[in-house]
Design a protein around this motif. Structure first.
Motif, PDB file in Angstrom:
ATOM      1  N   ARG A  39      29.807  28.517   6.782  1.00 50.01           N
ATOM      2  CA  ARG A  39      29.305  29.597   7.636  1.00 50.01           C
ATOM      3  C   ARG A  39      29.503  29.253   9.117  1.00 50.01           C
ATOM      4  NH1 ARG A  39      26.015  33.282   4.885  1.00 50.01           N
ATOM      5  NH2 ARG A  39      25.488  32.596   2.790  1.00 50.01           N
ATOM      6  N   ARG A  99      37.338  44.278  10.632  1.00 48.48           N
ATOM      7  CA  ARG A  99      37.733  43.841  11.973  1.00 48.48           C
ATOM      8  C   ARG A  99      37.772  44.996  12.957  1.00 48.48           C
ATOM      9  NH1 ARG A  99      41.918  40.231   9.617  1.00 48.48           N
ATOM     10  NH2 ARG A  99      43.427  41.790  10.232  1.00 48.48           N
ATOM     11  N   ARG A 139      24.289  57.201   9.098  1.00 47.58           N
ATOM     12  CA  ARG A 139      24.648  55.998   8.341  1.00 47.58           C
ATOM     13  C   ARG A 139      24.880  54.816   9.262  1.00 47.58           C
ATOM     14  NH1 ARG A 139      28.655  57.955   3.520  1.00 47.58           N
ATOM     15  NH2 ARG A 139      27.086  59.055   2.345  1.00 47.58           N
ATOM     16  N   GLU A 158      31.896  50.129   2.650  1.00 44.54           N
ATOM     17  CA  GLU A 158      32.228  50.617   1.306  1.00 44.54           C
ATOM     18  C   GLU A 158      32.699  52.071   1.356  1.00 44.54           C
ATOM     19  OE1 GLU A 158      28.937  48.062  -1.123  1.00 44.54           O
ATOM     20  OE2 GLU A 158      29.712  49.874  -2.047  1.00 44.54           O
ATOM     21  N   ASP A 159      32.001  52.866   2.153  1.00 45.66           N
ATOM     22  CA  ASP A 159      32.404  54.275   2.280  1.00 45.66           C
ATOM     23  C   ASP A 159      33.813  54.377   2.853  1.00 45.66           C
ATOM     24  OD1 ASP A 159      30.022  55.112   1.323  1.00 45.66           O
ATOM     25  OD2 ASP A 159      29.160  55.675   3.260  1.00 45.66           O
ATOM     26  N   MET A 216      36.176  52.071   2.820  1.00 42.94           N
ATOM     27  CA  MET A 216      37.144  51.585   1.826  1.00 42.94           C
ATOM     28  C   MET A 216      37.439  52.673   0.792  1.00 42.94           C
ATOM     29  SD  MET A 216      38.294  48.472   2.152  1.00 42.94           S
ATOM     30  CE  MET A 216      38.757  47.904   0.518  1.00 42.94           C
ATOM     31  N   GLN A 261      24.759  38.530  -0.418  1.00 44.10           N
ATOM     32  CA  GLN A 261      25.732  38.741  -1.472  1.00 44.10           C
ATOM     33  C   GLN A 261      25.537  37.767  -2.625  1.00 44.10           C
ATOM     34  OE1 GLN A 261      27.662  41.158  -1.905  1.00 44.10           O
ATOM     35  NE2 GLN A 261      27.316  42.144   0.061  1.00 44.10           N
ATOM     36  N   GLY A 262      24.641  36.836  -2.464  1.00 49.90           N
ATOM     37  CA  GLY A 262      24.324  35.966  -3.576  1.00 49.90           C
ATOM     38  C   GLY A 262      25.415  34.974  -3.886  1.00 49.90           C
ATOM     39  N   ASP A 263      25.697  34.144  -2.967  1.00 49.29           N
ATOM     40  CA  ASP A 263      26.674  33.097  -3.230  1.00 49.29           C
ATOM     41  C   ASP A 263      25.942  31.771  -3.056  1.00 49.29           C
ATOM     42  OD1 ASP A 263      28.686  31.361  -3.430  1.00 49.29           O
ATOM     43  OD2 ASP A 263      29.977  32.296  -1.927  1.00 49.29           O
ATOM     44  N   VAL A 289      20.459  48.067   9.532  1.00 52.60           N
ATOM     45  CA  VAL A 289      19.618  47.317   8.604  1.00 52.60           C
ATOM     46  C   VAL A 289      20.507  46.279   7.939  1.00 52.60           C
ATOM     47  CG1 VAL A 289      18.216  47.479   6.518  1.00 52.60           C
ATOM     48  CG2 VAL A 289      18.218  49.347   8.187  1.00 52.60           C
ATOM     49  N   PRO A 290      20.074  45.045   7.967  1.00 51.69           N
ATOM     50  CA  PRO A 290      20.954  44.028   7.401  1.00 51.69           C
ATOM     51  C   PRO A 290      21.211  44.265   5.931  1.00 51.69           C
ATOM     52  CG  PRO A 290      18.813  43.123   8.057  1.00 51.69           C
ATOM     53  CD  PRO A 290      18.842  44.532   8.495  1.00 51.69           C
ATOM     54  N   SER A 291      22.408  44.016   5.516  1.00 50.47           N
ATOM     55  CA  SER A 291      22.729  44.224   4.118  1.00 50.47           C
ATOM     56  C   SER A 291      22.140  43.087   3.294  1.00 50.47           C
ATOM     57  CB  SER A 291      24.234  44.274   3.935  1.00 50.47           C
ATOM     58  OG  SER A 291      24.780  43.079   4.382  1.00 50.47           O
ATOM     59  N   PRO A 292      21.903  43.363   2.016  1.00 46.59           N
ATOM     60  CA  PRO A 292      21.318  42.316   1.192  1.00 46.59           C
ATOM     61  C   PRO A 292      22.277  41.159   1.043  1.00 46.59           C
ATOM     62  CG  PRO A 292      22.047  44.165  -0.143  1.00 46.59           C
ATOM     63  CD  PRO A 292      22.207  44.571   1.272  1.00 46.59           C
ATOM     64  N   TRP A 342      40.081  45.582   3.355  1.00 47.37           N
ATOM     65  CA  TRP A 342      38.685  45.252   3.679  1.00 47.37           C
ATOM     66  C   TRP A 342      38.599  44.492   4.993  1.00 47.37           C
ATOM     67  CZ3 TRP A 342      33.739  46.100   2.184  1.00 47.37           C
ATOM     68  CH2 TRP A 342      32.772  45.162   2.525  1.00 47.37           C
ATOM     69  N   ASP A 400      27.534  28.866  -1.194  1.00 51.31           N
ATOM     70  CA  ASP A 400      28.015  29.036   0.171  1.00 51.31           C
ATOM     71  C   ASP A 400      27.318  28.018   1.043  1.00 51.31           C
ATOM     72  OD1 ASP A 400      29.893  30.582   1.216  1.00 51.31           O
ATOM     73  OD2 ASP A 400      28.663  32.359   1.484  1.00 51.31           O
TER      74      ASP A 400
END
Lengths: 189, 265
Positions: free
Chosen positions: A119, A42, A98, A51-52, A54, A109-111, A104-107, A37, A114
């Motif tokens: 950051r 990087r 794609r 994800e695709d 990976m 991750q819900g931490d 488009v910013p990804s949602p 990952w 954090d």
């Protein structure tokens, strides 16, 4: 610095896992997905496509596991596979859509825990790496972030061990200087 | 130039790198989702060959035709089932798009007709609108010891497709210890995500009893720290977090565990 995810014993397990079984692929995934990952990210693959990529890397791992002879370490093998897949991804015209979508910013991750300081620290390192010479950067990342050994990194990158040490030393010195500069204003305040 | 000429980074620099490493780590839901897709595709590709055929050899035409027919029947059956049970868009593209944004989906099984154990991978995320704990029990899904047995299943797909509830319950694989252990850990993570810290602790205790030398000790220990903290057992959580740091200091989970239950002055 020890590898964060894989030790020698793990690598033996990977070698001994039967070829082309889902269990073998699962074991490799469990041990090394984090490493792959980071490599994929990087190499410039954005969130939305990572994800695709990976998925593709580990499908290749599954298909080609029988070809892995165990002479190189699993991380070396995976590194080269990942580079190949990323390279194909970058070339693929079909991916354009794609890649645009990836802007488009990804949602989140819900931490919830954090914190801002982590950051900020990560941002600092990211900026440092962006300014670092590509050759030194690769060695520095593989050793000090992925935890690989210098001889392994030398083999993986295809350079002399002494050259790898030299690049690592230069990169660490540069990083240390950057950290000192970061500390200076805080100390003065 | 040798190792002796390369100086270690000081504490601050190492700390910054640790923060960067934690930020760049593969998120647990992503990890589970990617594995779900890999497993699904591997099973799908293995099914026609019963897992015995060399990778590059194409199946005979007759078999390919049979596979196509079975796949069509499976897809039709699952589409019907999906309409009845799930009442959701059965378009694979739409599903894929949903999957990529909601870490809660069971895999789209319409193509390969293999719903079972793997369907529950990120059970932790299945029913959780709340964010999953950032802990990353790095568990690949149930990994069967032999794909040859499970991959070819004569039972019609319409019978094999579990309800969402069944899919959730199917996370524990009885045949493979790793899969069973992973199933329990996923269930514990799911319970924790739902706010069921005590239930998560029970599941982890069961896991410890059944798999005292399991393959996921690190993930279990990390999850237990979070569960203890969520259950209000902060002292014990901190003690176990310290033990985790001693045993698994180099783990990518270490920063997350260390920050799980901070002492309030």
């Amino acid at each position: 610095m020890r590898p964060p995810e894989a030790g020698r014993a793990d690598d033996e397990q990977v070698r001994e896992a039967g070829p082309r079984t889902l269990a073998a692929t699962a074991e490799i995934y469990r041990r090394h997905a984090g490493f792959v990952w980071r490599v994929v990210r990087r190499l410039g693959v954005p969130d939305a496509a990572a994800e695709d990529v990976m998925h593709e890397v580990f499908m290749v791992v599954h298909r080609r596991h029988a070809e892995y002879d165990g002479r190189a370490s699993p991380t070396t093998w995976l590194y080269h596979l990942a580079r190949g897949v990323v390279s194909n991804w970058k070339r693929g015209a079909a991916r354009t859509e794609r890649r645009i979508a990836s802007l488009v910013p990804s949602p989140p991750q819900g931490d919830p825990e954090d914190d801002a300081s982590r950051r900020e620290a990560a941002l600092f390192v990211r900026r440092f790496l962006a300014d670092l010479d590509a050759d030194k950067r690769e060695v520095f990342e593989l050793v000090d972030i992925d935890g690989l050994g210098v001889p392994e990194v030398a083999e993986l990158v295809g350079i002399n061990v002494n050259t790898a040490y030299s690049r690592l030393r230069a990169a660490r010195a540069a990083f240390q200087r950057a950290v000192s500069r970061l500390r200076a204003p805080t100390g003065a305040a | 130039m040798s190792m002796n000429d390369v100086h270690d980074l000081d504490e601050d620099a190492a700390g910054l790198l640790a923060a960067y490493r934690a930020e760049e780590a593969m998120p647990a839901p992503t990890r589970a989702r990617v594995w779900q897709r890999i497993e699904r595709d591997v099973r799908a590709s293995a099914a026609p060959s019963a897992g015995l055929r060399p990778a590059m050899r194409a199946p005979p035409r007759a078999r390919r035709t049979a596979i196509a027919v079975v796949a069509l029947v499976a897809a039709a059956g699952l589409a019907w089932f999906g309409a009845q049970e799930l009442q959701r868009d059965s378009s694979p593209r739409a599903q894929e798009a949903l999957d990529s944004y909601a870490p809660t989906q069971a895999p789209n099984t319409a193509v390969e007709g293999h719903p079972p154990a793997n369907a529950a991978v990120p059970t932790g995320e299945t029913s959780a609108p709340a964010p999953a704990p950032a802990i990353a029990p790095s568990i690949p899904t149930a990994a069967p010891t032999s794909p040859t047995v499970r991959d070819v299943d004569p039972v019609p797909p319409s019978r094999r497709t579990p309800s969402p509830r069944e899919a959730e319950g199917a996370s524990i694989d009885q045949g493979d210890p790793l899969a069973a252990e992973a199933g329990l850990v996923r269930e514990a993570q799911a319970a924790l995500t739902r706010g069921g810290a005590e239930q998560a602790l029970d599941l982890l205790s069961r896991c410890a009893r059944e798999f005292p030398r399991g393959a996921l000790l690190e993930e279990r220990a990390a999850l237990r720290v979070l569960a203890l903290c969520a259950a209000g057992k902060a002292k014990l959580a901190r003690r176990e977090a310290a033990a985790f740091a001693r045993r698994h200091g180099a783990s990518p989970l270490a920063p997350r565990v260390a920050a799980a239950c901070p002492e309030v002055p």
